[in-house]
Design a protein around this motif. Structure first.
Motif: not given
Length: 308
Positions: A58-85
């Motif tokens: 449950v804790a692992m799933v919670a970590g993915m649900l909470l931090l996953g969107p933050l990685w997407e936002l950070a990747g878009t803002a920093l222009g590294v979305g392709d690298a994260l993909a």
């Protein structure tokens, strides 16, 4: 009194002869044997182990649900979305998200840091091992992600077995942390809606049927619908949301979107009325209150940011 017997031709009492000695030892009272160990202790240990593994999941799933969107936002803002993909980067990012959630959960449960570190290694090592055949072209991206998760399961079990008898570390929890942990269903509901704020959308009108249906199914399973007026109240709620669903389906367009948002928001009031635990568990009602309000807010945001 000495043991005696009477002869038939005399009234004189004479002593009875003592028993003759024999070579056989006199049977002694059976020595009480130690009770065989019951299966209660192993069963309790297995339950604790399974409970611990379930909490980690449950804790692992919670970590993915909470931090996953933050990685997407950070990747878009920093222009590294392709690298994260890229598959190898995505795998390590996912392992990081799970490790963060797992670390928070284990420290809250007072596990020691070396056990936390070994469990973190169980998150990363499977992916690191599979990177070699991935870079060699022997497996594809899907096999990398799926294989990493499959290898992670036995790795977690081994770490949990290794530390199953360790005493917990002393820990002092802040009252705010304790209060949040006590209301974990509400926190789980918020986690489930985190990614929806990144790309808000309106749910299908048919999803409103889940709202009263869940209460009826849980009430049947718990046998809590037998009270006076309880079943009638639940059926009335079902009729209201079925009617609202049908109206939204027939209306279509923005009208349907507003009706769906209203239906989910209105059900939050239904949830609050059921926090007494008579029909559904209190935790379920708290979960639904937060989820209904959050989803309604997301849908309102989607309606307002979409052209008519």
């Amino acid at each position: 009194m000495e043991n005696t017997r009477m002869y038939a031709d005399s009234l004189t009492a004479v002593p009875s002869p003592a028993p003759l000695p024999t070579d056989e030892p006199t049977p002694s009272a059976p020595t009480p044997t130690a009770a065989a160990p019951t299966a209660a202790a192993p069963a309790s240990s297995r339950r604790r182990l399974l409970w611990h593994l379930g909490e980690m999941a449950v804790a692992m799933v919670a970590g993915m649900l909470l931090l996953g969107p933050l990685w997407e936002l950070a990747g878009t803002a920093l222009g590294v979305g392709d690298a994260l993909a890229r598959p190898e980067v995505a795998a390590l990012v996912m392992a990081t998200n799970m490790t963060v959630g797992m670390t928070v959960g284990m420290r809250y449960r007072a596990h020691r840091w070396h056990a936390v570190g070994e469990m973190a290694a169980a998150m990363y090592v499977p992916f690191l091992l599979l990177l070699v055949p991935f870079w060699a072209g022997l497996i594809d991206a899907d096999a990398l992600l799926l294989g990493g998760h499959l290898l992670m399961i036995p790795a977690m079990v081994l770490v949990a077995l290794r530390h199953r008898h360790e005493a917990s570390a002393p820990v002092r929890r802040h009252r705010v942390v304790a209060a949040l942990a006590h209301h974990w269903p509400a926190g789980l509901a918020l986690l489930l809606t985190v990614d929806m704020w990144v790309d808000p959308s309106v749910l299908s009108p048919w999803t409103m049927l889940v709202l009263p249906g869940g209460y009826l199914l849980i009430g049947v399973a718990r046998r809590t619908l037998g009270g006076r007026g309880v079943l009638a109240t639940q059926l009335a709620g079902l009729a209201i949301w079925v009617a609202l669903t049908l109206v939204a389906v027939m209306a279509g367009g923005r009208t349907a979107a507003w009706l769906v948002a209203f239906g989910w928001l209105a059900h939050a009031g239904w949830d609050l009325a059921h926090r007494n635990g008579r029909v559904v568990p209190r935790g379920y009602a708290e979960f639904c209150v937060v989820l209904d309000v959050a989803l309604a807010a997301v849908m309102v945001l989607a309606i307002l940011t979409t052209d008519a």
